[in-house]
Write an enzyme that holds these catalytic residues in place. Structure first.
Site, PDB file in Angstrom:
ATOM      1  N   LYS A  64       0.826  -1.184   0.000  1.00 52.89           N
ATOM      2  CA  LYS A  64       0.000   0.000   0.000  1.00 52.89           C
ATOM      3  C   LYS A  64       0.874   1.253   0.000  1.00 52.89           C
ATOM      4  CE  LYS A  64       1.120  -1.171   4.274  1.00 52.89           C
ATOM      5  NZ  LYS A  64       1.905  -2.335   4.586  1.00 52.89           N
TER       6      LYS A  64
ATOM      7  N   ASP B 279       1.203   7.265   3.626  1.00 55.63           N
ATOM      8  CA  ASP B 279       1.715   6.226   4.504  1.00 55.63           C
ATOM      9  C   ASP B 279       0.713   5.933   5.629  1.00 55.63           C
ATOM     10  OD1 ASP B 279       4.283   4.594   4.951  1.00 55.63           O
ATOM     11  OD2 ASP B 279       3.878   5.397   6.930  1.00 55.63           O
TER      12      ASP B 279
ATOM     13  N   THR C 203      -1.494  -2.739  13.505  1.00 62.35           N
ATOM     14  CA  THR C 203      -0.173  -3.386  13.507  1.00 62.35           C
ATOM     15  C   THR C 203      -0.053  -4.552  14.483  1.00 62.35           C
ATOM     16  OG1 THR C 203       0.662  -1.812  15.154  1.00 62.35           O
ATOM     17  CG2 THR C 203       0.939  -1.213  12.825  1.00 62.35           C
TER      18      THR C 203
END
Length: 318
Positions: free
Chosen positions: A94, A174, A252
């Site tokens: 991504k 990001d 995460t």
């Protein structure tokens, strides 16, 4: 399925290869590295892979059915386009590209050739997402009043590609991409950006932090914050008419980590421990299914276009 890797990036080394080992249907045959050739020896020695002299030669190999592209965002379009033109399925990190028009072109090429094109926002395949969605559907905290998602981390070394505009750096592409993806998971296909802010810092050529407000046709609102010079946050908070839901590793969670969801109500507070899961493996499994299932391929095309549209909307709503 035989995969080739275009680039010896950290995520390919530390995340992709260990995940591939868990899947019998996937085998990595070769790797190429054009931008940091010093990494190639370590990569090949560690994982016993064949090496190719260039990305082009790897793409042209007859025994390679798909390629994995873990390059900085600005390099995705060039190599994904080339791979698709050569009849290879593409799994890319991504974001898919740096702007909507480029992502649209990749989707159109993949659609014309009947190839899988997969954007690796892997967190969406972690089982905690479905568990949280189920809690909301069951009315655990009542009617949703507000969704809040934040993803940001402390500043990294100056040479990191995230601070390089030519490589597709910036907080929006990001960390921000994660929060926009999560917003679409909870708000659905009618999600839109109502307002946004991107902030810059002296000495850096990319946006360093920002925020946005999104909503859907039903009037549900999601606020997102993201940054690359921030105290670490990786959280989801949902405020309901009868309670609050919160978790702090929504993007995460490592494979062994058991996510904890906090539920607060007038009657008290409880912690719900969810199962550990490996979302990278599930993303690879989804990619394999998209190769053989046209409906899944089309669904991913639509997800890629929606994500790229939201990114462009954040830029345009400032």
């Amino acid at each position: 399925m035989n995969i080739g890797i275009l680039g010896c990036s950290e995520i390919a080394y530390r995340r992709f290869m260990p995940a591939v080992k868990e899947l019998k249907e996937v085998q990595v045959r070769a790797v190429a590295e054009e931008y940091a050739p010093e990494k190639l020896d370590l990569f090949c020695q560690e994982y016993h892979l064949e090496r190719e002299a260039s990305f082009e030669s790897l793409i042209n190999r007859g025994d390679i059915e798909a390629v994995y592209i873990p390059q900085p965002p600005a390099l995705h379009y060039k190599w994904a386009k080339r791979a698709l033109e050569c009849g290879k399925h593409v799994l890319m990190e991504k974001p898919s590209t740096t702007k909507y028009s480029l992502s649209e072109d990749l989707v159109n090429t993949a659609r014309e050739k009947g190839l899988a094109l997969h954007e690796n926002y892997m967190f969406q395949y972690h089982s905690q997402i479905k568990k949280i969605q189920a809690m909301l559907q069951e009315g655990e905290i009542g009617e949703i009043r507000l969704i809040r998602a934040d993803f940001g981390f402390p500043i990294r070394k100056r040479e990191d590609f995230r601070y390089n505009a030519e490589l597709g750096g910036g907080a929006l592409l990001d960390a921000g991409g994660y929060t926009l993806k999560l917003a679409s998971l909870f708000l659905g296909n009618t999600v839109k950006v109502d307002s946004s802010t991107l902030a810059y810092m002296e000495g850096y050529e990319v946006d360093m932090y920002g925020n946005a407000m999104l909503s859907n046709e039903a009037g549900c609102v999601c606020q997102v914050g993201f940054g690359m010079d921030c105290h670490y946050r990786c959280s989801l908070e949902i405020w309901g008419s009868r309670g609050r839901l919160y978790t702090d590793r929504i993007f995460t969670a490592p494979p062994e980590y058991e996510p904890v969801v906090l539920i607060e109500k007038a009657s008290g507070r409880k912690e719900v421990r969810l199962s550990a899961d490996w979302h990278f493996c599930h993303s690879l499994e989804e990619f394999c299914q998209e190769i053989s299932n046209a409906d899944k391929r089309v669904r991913m095309y639509e997800e890629i276009l929606l994500q790229a549209k939201l990114v462009d909307m954040v830029r345009n709503k400032q």
